[in-house]
Design a protein around this motif. Structure first.
Motif, PDB file in Angstrom:
ATOM      1  N   GLN A 185       0.827  -1.205   0.000  1.00 34.59           N
ATOM      2  CA  GLN A 185       0.000   0.000   0.000  1.00 34.59           C
ATOM      3  C   GLN A 185       0.863   1.258   0.000  1.00 34.59           C
ATOM      4  O   GLN A 185       0.608   2.206  -0.752  1.00 34.59           O
ATOM      5  CB  GLN A 185      -0.930   0.015   1.224  1.00 34.59           C
ATOM      6  CG  GLN A 185      -2.021  -1.049   1.208  1.00 34.59           C
ATOM      7  CD  GLN A 185      -1.613  -2.300   1.964  1.00 34.59           C
ATOM      8  OE1 GLN A 185      -0.421  -2.647   2.022  1.00 34.59           O
ATOM      9  NE2 GLN A 185      -2.597  -2.973   2.534  1.00 34.59           N
ATOM     10  N   VAL A 212      -4.173  -5.819  -2.463  1.00 31.72           N
ATOM     11  CA  VAL A 212      -4.292  -4.954  -1.280  1.00 31.72           C
ATOM     12  C   VAL A 212      -5.205  -3.761  -1.544  1.00 31.72           C
ATOM     13  O   VAL A 212      -5.300  -2.851  -0.723  1.00 31.72           O
ATOM     14  CB  VAL A 212      -2.892  -4.476  -0.805  1.00 31.72           C
ATOM     15  CG1 VAL A 212      -2.051  -5.660  -0.377  1.00 31.72           C
ATOM     16  CG2 VAL A 212      -2.178  -3.676  -1.898  1.00 31.72           C
ATOM     17  N   VAL A 214      -5.195  -1.250  -3.920  1.00 34.08           N
ATOM     18  CA  VAL A 214      -4.671   0.080  -4.258  1.00 34.08           C
ATOM     19  C   VAL A 214      -4.260   0.115  -5.727  1.00 34.08           C
ATOM     20  O   VAL A 214      -4.016  -0.921  -6.347  1.00 34.08           O
ATOM     21  CB  VAL A 214      -3.455   0.466  -3.373  1.00 34.08           C
ATOM     22  CG1 VAL A 214      -3.872   0.585  -1.924  1.00 34.08           C
ATOM     23  CG2 VAL A 214      -2.324  -0.531  -3.549  1.00 34.08           C
TER      24      VAL A 214
END
Length: 306
Positions: A185, A212, A214
């Motif tokens: 991230q 994740v 992102v």
């Protein structure tokens, strides 16, 4: 009478898609190459090449003849090597396709190969994993170094070498906020220069970011590892590189390098070759040498600088 050189002419024409260039590759005149193709058509009784004022494409029958011709040429080369090697040292050329991110480590294997077999030669070509698979299929490559377990591979034998570990790399004299490690991230927030999406490395990184939740803040991409490293060192950009590529970062001011989390799903890099038996002697020799090193140790990065 069918002659092997006619098959060589057809293989060259299919690769070059141009009569004059194919003739140049075969070290013959264009009329000689055209006559060889015509002899193949007369032998099989089919049209192999669609012709206009220049080369257009192979016919459907021509594609069948080409696939057969490439098998014949590969078997012929393998037989010649085997017969010669039974009397003398290993000879012939090993054609190796390598994904860009594995190029820094291939020197260990290639140097070992030519030292063990001084009468053999080695040709190394940087290309995508898809191009390596295609090269194995059409006998353009004897072997490849590519990803083994991320995207499907077909009709190949495999030898695992190492798992790819990733690092955030930044320009010199920049103190990264995360000094010991950084998560995916946080890495996504940096101004990233990444490889293009036709590279499997990029698709792997995109999948990590997707996992994740992102989107990376990249604003530049390139198909050249050299261009990418130049932007990191001299242009103030950041990138995510596998450990094998960090050996290219020596010299000049130290770059900032921080490891990303190691996962059990980190992709496996390895050797591949055609699943057909037997392996050509030069390919068999390469696989044998690959088993003599600890490749995971070879890719351990230099001391990290932050």
């Amino acid at each position: 009478m069918l002659q092997m050189r006619y098959l060589t002419y057809l293989d060259a024409l299919a690769r070059e898609r141009h009569f004059a260039r194919a003739a140049n590759v075969c070290h013959v005149t264009q009329p000689t190459l055209s006559a060889g193709i015509k002899q193949l058509e007369d032998t099989f009784g089919v049209l192999i090449v669609e012709r206009g004022q220049s080369y257009q494409q192979l016919t459907a029958e021509g594609e069948q003849v080409l696939a057969w011709a490439r098998r014949m040429l590969a078997d012929y080369d393998s037989l010649v090597q085997s017969l010669h090697d039974s009397r003398t040292q290993l000879e012939g050329q090993l054609r190796l396709g390598v994904i860009p991110t594995a190029l820094p480590i291939v020197r260990c294997l290639s140097t070992q190969f030519v030292e063990h077999y001084p009468h053999a030669s080695l040709s190394i070509q940087s290309c995508t994993s898809d191009a390596i698979q295609q090269g194995i299929d059409d006998f353009g490559f004897d072997a490849g170094i590519t990803y083994l377990d991320n995207e499907p591979l077909n009709r190949v034998r495999r030898y695992p070498l190492y798992r790819e570990r990733y690092f955030l790399v930044g320009p010199p004299a920049v103190k990264l906020t995360h000094t010991d490690s950084i998560d995916w991230q946080a890495a996504a927030s940096y101004r990233l220069c990444l490889l293009t999406q036709d590279m499997q490395n990029r698709r792997i990184l995109d999948a990590r970011f997707d996992e994740v939740g992102v989107k990376p803040a990249h604003r530049m991409e390139t198909d050249s590892l050299t261009t990418l490293l130049s932007h990191v060192r001299y242009g103030g950009w950041y990138s995510i590189l596998p450990g094998a590529s960090l050996s290219l970062l020596t010299g000049g001011s130290p770059l900032s390098i921080v490891p990303l989390p190691t996962l059990i799903t980190d992709p496996l890099i390895g050797l591949i070759a055609s699943a057909r038996d037997p392996l050509p002697p030069v390919t068999h020799a390469l696989f044998s040498l690959a088993g003599e090193r600890d490749w995971q140790q070879e890719i351990e990065p230099p001391t990290l600088t932050t």
